[in-house]
Each structure stands twice: as C-alpha cells, then as structure tokens.
Design a protein around this motif. Structure first.
Motif, PDB file in Angstrom:
ATOM      1  N   SER A 174       0.837  -1.195   0.000  1.00  0.00           N
ATOM      2  CA  SER A 174       0.000   0.000   0.000  1.00  0.00           C
ATOM      3  C   SER A 174       0.873   1.245   0.000  1.00  0.00           C
ATOM      4  O   SER A 174       2.008   1.232   0.493  1.00  0.00           O
ATOM      5  N   ARG A 175       0.339   2.334  -0.542  1.00  0.00           N
ATOM      6  CA  ARG A 175       1.015   3.626  -0.459  1.00  0.00           C
ATOM      7  C   ARG A 175       0.807   4.280   0.901  1.00  0.00           C
ATOM      8  O   ARG A 175       1.359   5.353   1.155  1.00  0.00           O
ATOM      9  N   TYR A 176      -0.002   3.681   1.764  1.00  0.00           N
ATOM     10  CA  TYR A 176      -0.401   4.312   3.017  1.00  0.00           C
ATOM     11  C   TYR A 176       0.185   3.582   4.221  1.00  0.00           C
ATOM     12  O   TYR A 176       0.581   2.413   4.118  1.00  0.00           O
ATOM     13  N   PRO A 177       0.257   4.242   5.380  1.00  0.00           N
ATOM     14  CA  PRO A 177       0.872   3.628   6.561  1.00  0.00           C
ATOM     15  C   PRO A 177       0.179   2.332   6.958  1.00  0.00           C
ATOM     16  O   PRO A 177      -1.038   2.198   6.849  1.00  0.00           O
ATOM     17  N   GLU A 178       0.991   1.398   7.433  1.00  0.00           N
ATOM     18  CA  GLU A 178       0.498   0.094   7.844  1.00  0.00           C
ATOM     19  C   GLU A 178       0.574  -0.021   9.363  1.00  0.00           C
ATOM     20  O   GLU A 178       1.559   0.371   9.980  1.00  0.00           O
ATOM     21  N   ILE A 179      -0.481  -0.557   9.957  1.00  0.00           N
ATOM     22  CA  ILE A 179      -0.593  -0.627  11.409  1.00  0.00           C
ATOM     23  C   ILE A 179      -0.861  -2.067  11.813  1.00  0.00           C
ATOM     24  O   ILE A 179      -1.727  -2.727  11.224  1.00  0.00           O
ATOM     25  N   VAL A 180      -0.134  -2.569  12.799  1.00  0.00           N
ATOM     26  CA  VAL A 180      -0.300  -3.930  13.293  1.00  0.00           C
ATOM     27  C   VAL A 180      -1.167  -3.912  14.547  1.00  0.00           C
ATOM     28  O   VAL A 180      -0.940  -3.115  15.466  1.00  0.00           O
ATOM     29  N   VAL A 181      -2.174  -4.779  14.582  1.00  0.00           N
ATOM     30  CA  VAL A 181      -3.021  -4.960  15.759  1.00  0.00           C
ATOM     31  C   VAL A 181      -2.713  -6.340  16.326  1.00  0.00           C
ATOM     32  O   VAL A 181      -3.119  -7.356  15.769  1.00  0.00           O
ATOM     33  N   SER A 182      -1.956  -6.389  17.425  1.00  0.00           N
ATOM     34  CA  SER A 182      -1.553  -7.675  17.984  1.00  0.00           C
ATOM     35  C   SER A 182      -2.603  -8.251  18.918  1.00  0.00           C
ATOM     36  O   SER A 182      -2.626  -9.457  19.158  1.00  0.00           O
ATOM     37  N   SER A 183      -3.469  -7.406  19.461  1.00  0.00           N
ATOM     38  CA  SER A 183      -4.542  -7.870  20.348  1.00  0.00           C
ATOM     39  C   SER A 183      -5.815  -7.131  19.976  1.00  0.00           C
ATOM     40  O   SER A 183      -6.113  -6.068  20.527  1.00  0.00           O
ATOM     41  N   PRO A 184      -6.573  -7.628  18.996  1.00  0.00           N
ATOM     42  CA  PRO A 184      -7.755  -6.897  18.524  1.00  0.00           C
ATOM     43  C   PRO A 184      -8.793  -6.702  19.610  1.00  0.00           C
ATOM     44  O   PRO A 184      -9.010  -7.570  20.454  1.00  0.00           O
ATOM     45  N   GLN A 185      -9.419  -5.544  19.576  1.00  0.00           N
ATOM     46  CA  GLN A 185     -10.524  -5.274  20.484  1.00  0.00           C
ATOM     47  C   GLN A 185     -11.771  -5.993  19.995  1.00  0.00           C
ATOM     48  O   GLN A 185     -11.950  -6.232  18.805  1.00  0.00           O
ATOM     49  N   ARG A 186     -12.647  -6.322  20.950  1.00  0.00           N
ATOM     50  CA  ARG A 186     -13.903  -7.000  20.633  1.00  0.00           C
ATOM     51  C   ARG A 186     -15.040  -6.286  21.321  1.00  0.00           C
ATOM     52  O   ARG A 186     -14.876  -5.682  22.390  1.00  0.00           O
ATOM     53  N   ASP A 187     -16.221  -6.356  20.692  1.00  0.00           N
ATOM     54  CA  ASP A 187     -17.390  -5.763  21.340  1.00  0.00           C
ATOM     55  C   ASP A 187     -17.992  -6.766  22.326  1.00  0.00           C
ATOM     56  O   ASP A 187     -17.454  -7.852  22.535  1.00  0.00           O
ATOM     57  N   SER A 188     -19.104  -6.401  22.915  1.00  0.00           N
ATOM     58  CA  SER A 188     -19.689  -7.244  23.964  1.00  0.00           C
ATOM     59  C   SER A 188     -20.149  -8.601  23.448  1.00  0.00           C
ATOM     60  O   SER A 188     -20.279  -9.552  24.218  1.00  0.00           O
ATOM     61  N   SER A 189     -20.363  -8.717  22.126  1.00  0.00           N
ATOM     62  CA  SER A 189     -20.792  -9.996  21.551  1.00  0.00           C
ATOM     63  C   SER A 189     -19.623 -10.884  21.158  1.00  0.00           C
ATOM     64  O   SER A 189     -19.816 -12.029  20.761  1.00  0.00           O
ATOM     65  N   GLY A 190     -18.399 -10.352  21.235  1.00  0.00           N
ATOM     66  CA  GLY A 190     -17.224 -11.102  20.820  1.00  0.00           C
ATOM     67  C   GLY A 190     -16.769 -10.811  19.414  1.00  0.00           C
ATOM     68  O   GLY A 190     -15.743 -11.347  18.980  1.00  0.00           O
ATOM     69  N   ALA A 191     -17.501  -9.971  18.673  1.00  0.00           N
ATOM     70  CA  ALA A 191     -17.090  -9.606  17.320  1.00  0.00           C
ATOM     71  C   ALA A 191     -15.830  -8.745  17.373  1.00  0.00           C
ATOM     72  O   ALA A 191     -15.652  -7.934  18.283  1.00  0.00           O
ATOM     73  N   VAL A 192     -14.945  -8.918  16.402  1.00  0.00           N
ATOM     74  CA  VAL A 192     -13.712  -8.136  16.336  1.00  0.00           C
ATOM     75  C   VAL A 192     -14.016  -6.742  15.798  1.00  0.00           C
ATOM     76  O   VAL A 192     -14.754  -6.582  14.820  1.00  0.00           O
ATOM     77  N   ILE A 193     -13.458  -5.722  16.444  1.00  0.00           N
ATOM     78  CA  ILE A 193     -13.612  -4.344  15.992  1.00  0.00           C
ATOM     79  C   ILE A 193     -12.494  -4.042  15.000  1.00  0.00           C
ATOM     80  O   ILE A 193     -11.305  -4.092  15.343  1.00  0.00           O
ATOM     81  N   VAL A 194     -12.866  -3.769  13.764  1.00  0.00           N
ATOM     82  CA  VAL A 194     -11.909  -3.470  12.702  1.00  0.00           C
ATOM     83  C   VAL A 194     -11.869  -1.956  12.510  1.00  0.00           C
ATOM     84  O   VAL A 194     -12.880  -1.356  12.161  1.00  0.00           O
ATOM     85  N   PRO A 195     -10.736  -1.311  12.754  1.00  0.00           N
ATOM     86  CA  PRO A 195     -10.671   0.144  12.599  1.00  0.00           C
ATOM     87  C   PRO A 195     -10.948   0.576  11.167  1.00  0.00           C
ATOM     88  O   PRO A 195     -10.856  -0.213  10.221  1.00  0.00           O
ATOM     89  N   ALA A 196     -11.285   1.859  10.998  1.00  0.00           N
ATOM     90  CA  ALA A 196     -11.382   2.424   9.653  1.00  0.00           C
ATOM     91  C   ALA A 196     -10.089   2.133   8.911  1.00  0.00           C
ATOM     92  O   ALA A 196      -8.991   2.237   9.473  1.00  0.00           O
TER      93      ALA A 196
END
Length: 475
Positions: A167-189
């Motif tokens: 990608s031409r844009y900055p890359e960010i690593v998520v080593s411990s993804p956040q989850r909502d109350s249902s257990g779904a993974v929160i994917v940042p913009a």
C-alpha cells in the motif's frame, strides 16, 4: 498487467507473533498523521473508490452479487454475497477466497472490505466495523488474534506509484484486537487489511456490520453488459507466464468498449467475474495451493483507445469524470495527469478466463492446442452500472484531488502545498442561528449541502474517516 504482489517479506510478522504481542505492535499513534483529530484540512488527497457500504441497500441486490470487493495477491479476494441497510446500520456478508502459507509457519491470510491503494491502483476507505468470521458456517471469530491494516483518514500517501509494497499508506499492526460485547472483532477504519488465522482454513465467510449514517443518496440510472475475452499481450504474468507466452500464437488482444451512460450519470460500477487462477501469488507462499484460487485483475477507463486510466482491481463506484492516467504512460511524473472525459472501458486483463479451470501446464508449459483454443474462445460477461450520487450530509469536506506518480515523494507534497491555494471547508457546516418569534414552533433550519463549485477542482468530498463520497470535476 502490473505485478500485484509485495516485493517485501512483510508476512514475516506472522512468524513473530509472540514478539508482536509483547511489544504491542505498531500503533496508529506512532504514525504521524495516520489517524486522530484533524489539525487542519489536507491541501489535496488521492481519489478513492466508493465502497460497497454506500451501495448496499440503495442498489438492487442482484446488481451487486458476486462483485469482487477487495483484492491483493497476498490476501486473496472478498466477494459480495448479500447486504442490507436498516437506518444507520449496514450489514455486508462476503465470501472469502484466502491465500495459504506453509512451511516454517502454516496459516491462512485474507482481506477485508477496504482496498489497499498500491502502485497506481486506487484504494477504498471503509469506516470502523465489527467482524464475525465463519468456516463452513461455524463461528471462528475467536481464532483471529492479530492483523494488519492500512491507515484511513484524511491523509496523504507516504509512498509513490513506483513503490511495489502492499500500500502507499501507513500500515498498522493490531496484535490484540478489540472486541465488542458480543465477541465480534472491531476493525478500525481502513484502506484494506491483512488478517491471519493459524492453520489452513477454507470455505470462509465474513459478516461486517457498520454504523454508517447515510451521507449520500445513490440512484441507478441504467446499465450495460459487455462480453469480453482473455487478455493476450505483454506485461507481467507472474505464475502464469507460461500460459501468457503460449497464447502469443493468437496475436495480441485487449478488448475495449465504448460506454453509453444515460444523462446525469456521475459514477460507474463494474461487476465482473473472478479469474480462476491467481497469477500473483507471492513466490514464498504455497504457490501450488494458491495459484488455482479465484483472483482479480486490472481493468481501466480510458479517454482514448491508447490513453488509459490507472489500474482498478476491485468493484467500487468511481467517477466517470475523475480518472488519472496510468503510471506506465505518465513517464516520471510527480502527479499523474487528470483525465476528465473517459468514454471507454478496457476489459479486465485476465490471462485465464472465467469458466476454464486452472491446469498445471499454465505454469509449467506444454498446454494442448485444444486447451489453448478453449482459453482463446471462452467469453465472459461484465455489467456496468451508471449511478447518480446526491450528497445529503452537509459536513463533508471538499478537498482537491491529485494522484501520485512514480517521482512523487512526501517532500514533493510539502513543496507543492506551500505554493498552492487550498480549498478549506470545515468538517461540520455551521448551523444558522434560529430566530424565535411568538407562536413560531419550528426548530433550527437544517444546514444545506454546499454547491458543486468547480474552482480548484477536480475535488472529492470526504468524511472524517477518509471516505470519498462524492466528486466534483474540474472546470
């Protein structure tokens, strides 16, 4: 066709999970300007495609089904299964065609709804979502432990069109993804993701849910269908170089079609089938397993038969009067030339057509005359939707557009910005003051959407997540 795989061994982070987890990975805060509150409006941004999230619930489902939502040689493709909008809640169900690694580390890699903008390909920004992941219908969301994503927001690229990384844009690593109350993974913009599962997984689907107040109204004005065939010609063919060279006996072929948009058409959406083979599986992947996976390829708009736009590798809505010339044709340009009128569609550059299964001879050589004739003769169909877009959110930012070329650098952007007039508009329009009179019960007047002033354009209309939701052509 340009190479569509990364030249760097970025996948090695998957072999260093323990180190990433202990170190916390690279965070958005460590990348200046990647995310967070805007300190001002950018002097310019690159054009970005209009994602499926804005089309679901506004475009008939049958027109969207099967569309290739995102593609990368290292991540595979996502295809649209179904979607809906209920108020501000948008749900998209997608089929995942992943890529696999084996050897020192065995795992499965796949993408998300955002599209990475690499080389001169367009990116697609999507807002924050939640993800649930399924294998054979069984929820395996809890097995997703870390991922990478490419930064969204009203930000400029950090690499040029000559860079071949993911990608031409900055890359960010998520080593411990956040989850909502249902257990779904929160994917940042994001402008694309690389998600990883340990072990080999197949028959994967994903459900993305987004809280996305509707900022635009989309209307389908018409459609056209075109029949096309495989591409025969020069260009990088990766794992399918043997097939490319064997097909040269038929002579060159790259079909192009004249578009007939109805009056009022502003955007175009191209729904085309995947090719049955991935020419651009990275060499350090399990090539034998991945080369027979569904994949995508380059299609383009064109101002004339020989003046092509930059590459598009996924199905997203894009402005008919907002294209930029292919980097290979632009020489060493700092910024790619703007193409206002684009009446021609160049067919996807597929070496292997949909409907013809992959055969090892396409990698190793020695395909039979009958098979090569089948590759030559097999037709494919793509559907073009013509769309009108009307802004309903008065808070979108109107920002001039440029697309970086091979010679661009972040330093060049700073020099250019210092000598240019910028079009600055607040992210939120000021609400006019209310005048209260006796017996007048009306509340404050709703702010109106700004007009399409072409001064200083071409311009995109961006939200705070960095989605380009509308377009104003140059004068």
């Amino acid at each position: 066709m340009k190479s569509v795989f990364s030249t760097s061994l970025k996948i090695l982070w998957a072999l260093l999970t323990v180190l990433l987890a202990s170190a916390g990975g690279v965070t958005a805060a460590e990348i200046p300007g990647a995310v967070g509150p805007a300190t001002g409006q950018a002097a310019w941004l690159e054009p970005r495609g209009l994602s499926i999230l804005e089309l679901a619930g506004q475009v008939p489902e049958e027109k969207l089904q099967g569309a290739i939502l995102s593609y990368n040689g290292a991540f595979g493709i996502l295809r649209y299964l179904s979607g809906s909008r209920q108020g501000d809640k948008v749900t998209v169900n997608a089929a995942i065609h992943p890529r696999w690694m084996s050897g020192g580390w065995t795992g499965t890699l796949f993408g998300c709804l955002g599209q990475p903008g690499r080389i001169d390909h367009w990116g697609v920004t999507v807002p924050q979502s939640t993800l649930r992941l399924f294998e054979n219908g069984q929820d395996i969301t809890d097995q997703l432990t870390y991922f990478e994503y490419f930064a969204a927001g009203q930000i400029q690229p950090i690499k040029s069109a000559s860079d071949t990384s993911d990608s031409r844009y900055p890359e960010i690593v998520v080593s411990s993804p956040q989850r909502d109350s249902s257990g779904a993974v929160i994917v940042p913009a994001n402008q694309g993701c690389q998600m990883t599962l340990t072990g080999i997984h197949d028959n994967l689907t994903a459900t993305f849910v987004v809280d996305a107040p509707r900022a635009i109204d989309v209307t389908v004005l018409g459609e056209e269908r075109f029949t096309f065939h495989s591409y025969i010609g020069s260009g990088y063919a990766g794992q399918l170089e043997a097939l490319r060279s064997q097909m040269e006996r038929f002579g060159g072929r790259h079909e192009k079609f004249t578009l007939s948009p109805p009056a009022g058409s502003e955007f175009i959406f191209v729904n085309y089938p995947p090719t049955p083979a991935d020419a651009y599986t990275p060499a350090w992947f399990n090539v034998a397993a991945n080369v027979a996976q569904p994949s995508s390829g380059t299609y383009r708009l064109a101002s004339t038969v020989n003046v092509l736009s930059s590459d598009h590798t996924g199905a997203y809505a894009m402005p008919l009067q907002g294209q930029w010339q292919d980097a290979d044709q632009a020489g060493g340009a700092t910024y790619l030339p703007y193409l206002r009128e684009n009446p021609i569609l160049a067919a996807p550059e597929y070496f292997l057509p949909a409907g013809v299964p992959y055969d090892p001879c396409m990698t190793q050589g020695g395909c039979s005359d009958g098979l090569l004739q089948q590759v030559y003769d097999t037709p494919m169909t793509m559907t073009v939707l013509y769309l009108a877009v009307h802004r309903t959110d008065p808070g979108l930012a109107r920002i001039p557009l440029k697309q970086v070329g091979p010679s661009w650098s972040p330093g060049a952007a700073r020099v250019a910005a210092s000598g240019e007039e910028t079009l600055r508009r607040p992210l939120q329009e000021t609400i006019p003051p209310s005048l209260f009179l006796p017996l007048v019960m009306n509340g404050p007047a709703a702010p109106s959407t700004p007009p399409d002033d072409p001064t200083g354009c071409p311009c995109g209309w961006f939200d705070q997540a960095g989605q380009m939701l509308d377009f104003t052509p140059g004068p």
